[in-house]
Design a protein around this motif. Structure first.
Motif, mmCIF file in Angstrom:
data_model
loop_
_atom_site.group_PDB
_atom_site.id
_atom_site.type_symbol
_atom_site.label_atom_id
_atom_site.label_comp_id
_atom_site.label_asym_id
_atom_site.label_seq_id
_atom_site.Cartn_x
_atom_site.Cartn_y
_atom_site.Cartn_z
ATOM 1 N N GLY A 16 0.291 -12.228 -5.971
ATOM 2 C CA GLY A 16 1.198 -11.766 -5.727
ATOM 3 C C GLY A 16 1.439 -10.924 -5.563
ATOM 4 O O GLY A 16 0.387 -9.808 -6.558
ATOM 5 N N PRO A 17 2.462 -10.029 -5.283
ATOM 6 C CA PRO A 17 2.549 -8.065 -5.488
ATOM 7 C C PRO A 17 2.415 -7.772 -6.528
ATOM 8 O O PRO A 17 2.666 -8.197 -7.550
ATOM 9 N N LEU A 18 1.906 -6.621 -6.632
ATOM 10 C CA LEU A 18 2.115 -6.383 -7.880
ATOM 11 C C LEU A 18 3.639 -5.257 -8.450
ATOM 12 O O LEU A 18 4.302 -5.527 -7.324
ATOM 13 N N GLU B 71 7.143 5.897 -3.504
ATOM 14 C CA GLU B 71 7.221 5.746 -1.956
ATOM 15 C C GLU B 71 6.032 4.708 -1.777
ATOM 16 O O GLU B 71 5.563 4.221 -0.631
ATOM 17 N N ILE B 72 4.446 4.553 -2.367
ATOM 18 C CA ILE B 72 3.394 3.674 -2.173
ATOM 19 C C ILE B 72 4.016 2.471 -2.614
ATOM 20 O O ILE B 72 4.030 1.309 -1.917
ATOM 21 N N TYR B 73 5.117 2.298 -3.401
ATOM 22 C CA TYR B 73 5.217 1.255 -3.643
ATOM 23 C C TYR B 73 5.747 0.646 -2.613
ATOM 24 O O TYR B 73 6.323 -0.889 -2.775
ATOM 25 N N TYR B 74 6.967 1.118 -2.107
ATOM 26 C CA TYR B 74 8.172 1.009 -1.408
ATOM 27 C C TYR B 74 6.781 0.485 0.012
ATOM 28 O O TYR B 74 7.500 -0.763 0.849
ATOM 29 N N ILE C 61 1.801 -5.321 -2.086
ATOM 30 C CA ILE C 61 0.208 -5.632 -1.767
ATOM 31 C C ILE C 61 -1.050 -5.256 -1.786
ATOM 32 O O ILE C 61 -0.784 -3.538 -1.799
ATOM 33 N N PRO C 62 -1.532 -5.263 -2.769
ATOM 34 C CA PRO C 62 -2.838 -4.442 -3.268
ATOM 35 C C PRO C 62 -3.592 -3.691 -2.063
ATOM 36 O O PRO C 62 -4.024 -2.672 -2.485
ATOM 37 N N TYR C 63 -3.857 -4.447 -0.852
ATOM 38 C CA TYR C 63 -4.784 -3.962 -0.031
ATOM 39 C C TYR C 63 -3.650 -2.418 0.411
ATOM 40 O O TYR C 63 -4.338 -1.468 0.746
ATOM 41 N N TYR C 64 -2.612 -2.739 0.647
ATOM 42 C CA TYR C 64 -1.605 -1.711 1.404
ATOM 43 C C TYR C 64 -1.658 -0.440 0.967
ATOM 44 O O TYR C 64 -2.034 0.432 0.552
ATOM 45 N N MET C 65 -1.931 -0.774 -0.875
ATOM 46 C CA MET C 65 -1.980 0.261 -2.031
ATOM 47 C C MET C 65 -2.546 1.336 -1.602
ATOM 48 O O MET C 65 -2.846 2.118 -1.990
#
Length: 236
Positions: free
Chosen positions: A70-72, A99-102, A107-111
């Motif tokens: 799931g999401p980190l 901000e990256i987390y928000y 989601i690992p790919y978006y991160m």
């Protein structure tokens, strides 16, 4: 071992035609399994995608043992970014990590896209502050627009875009059915439109009668499009 990589699995179960892919894969994989070959699927999709496939075609997933990631969490995201950063002698300010987390929703790919873009904007002290991040996020959004969001948005109708606009411009993350019905300027009841948007993976339904955009990055993309709430068209 045979490893198959698949993105956006929820698109496969969208209709009967694409569902045929599962039947074809099922026959091929059963044959390989009988030959003693191990098979691994590495796939992305909605969090409940395995169970959705199971509901549609149980026999297609019966031979698999799912390992769902799931999401980190925020701490996991920080570790994933900071550990390799230390090797490169680069540091991210805490506000940037938050901000990256928000925006990524964990989601690992978006991160990965957001964090990697920051390396292009590192300041003279090998640091990434909010100043550098704001520049980098523009590049990240352009990448995601090209790879995912433009194609996703192009599949929506003008009536569906009115709902997307309402969600993008609202200060609330989750909107109720009644709120959407009263405020989206629709020409009909929103039930069918909302169902279509869920099937197209643009919105999710966290609970009964409640709806939200798929993630914060998609929301930011929609805000930048400047959709006209009255017409569902993009303002020039």
């Amino acid at each position: 071992m045979l490893i198959l990589l698949l993105d956006d699995l929820q698109r496969i179960i969208g209709d009967d035609e694409t569902m045929k892919i599962l039947s074809i894969l099922q026959n091929a994989l059963v044959e390989l399994n009988l030959q003693g070959k191990n098979i691994m699927f590495v796939a992305t999709g909605s969090e409940d995608i395995f169970y959705k496939i199971q509901d549609k075609l149980d026999s297609a997933v019966r031979i698999f043992e799912p390992y769902l990631i799931g999401p980190l969490s925020y701490d996991e995201l920080c570790e994933a970014i900071n550990v390799p950063n230390k090797k490169q002698n680069v540091s991210f300010e805490e506000d940037v990590l938050k901000e990256i987390y928000y925006l990524s929703n964990g989601i690992p790919y978006y991160m990965q896209i957001l964090a990697y873009s920051c390396f292009e904007e590192i300041n003279a002290d090998n640091k990434v502050t909010m100043t550098e991040f704001k520049k980098a996020s523009v590049h990240s959004l352009n990448i995601l627009a090209q790879r995912e969001f433009k194609v996703l948005f192009s599949k929506s109708t003008t009536e569906e875009r009115k709902i997307l606009c309402l969600m993008a411009e609202s200060d609330k993350t989750v909107l109720s059915y009644s709120y959407i019905k009263d405020n989206a300027n629709l020409n009909s009841e929103p039930s069918a439109l909302l169902k279509n948007l869920i099937n197209k993976n643009m919105i999710i339904k966290p609970s009964r009668g409640k709806y939200k955009l798929k993630n914060n990055l998609f929301k930011l993309y929609l805000q930048n499009l400047r959709i006209n709430q009255d017409t569902g068209l993009i303002n020039e």
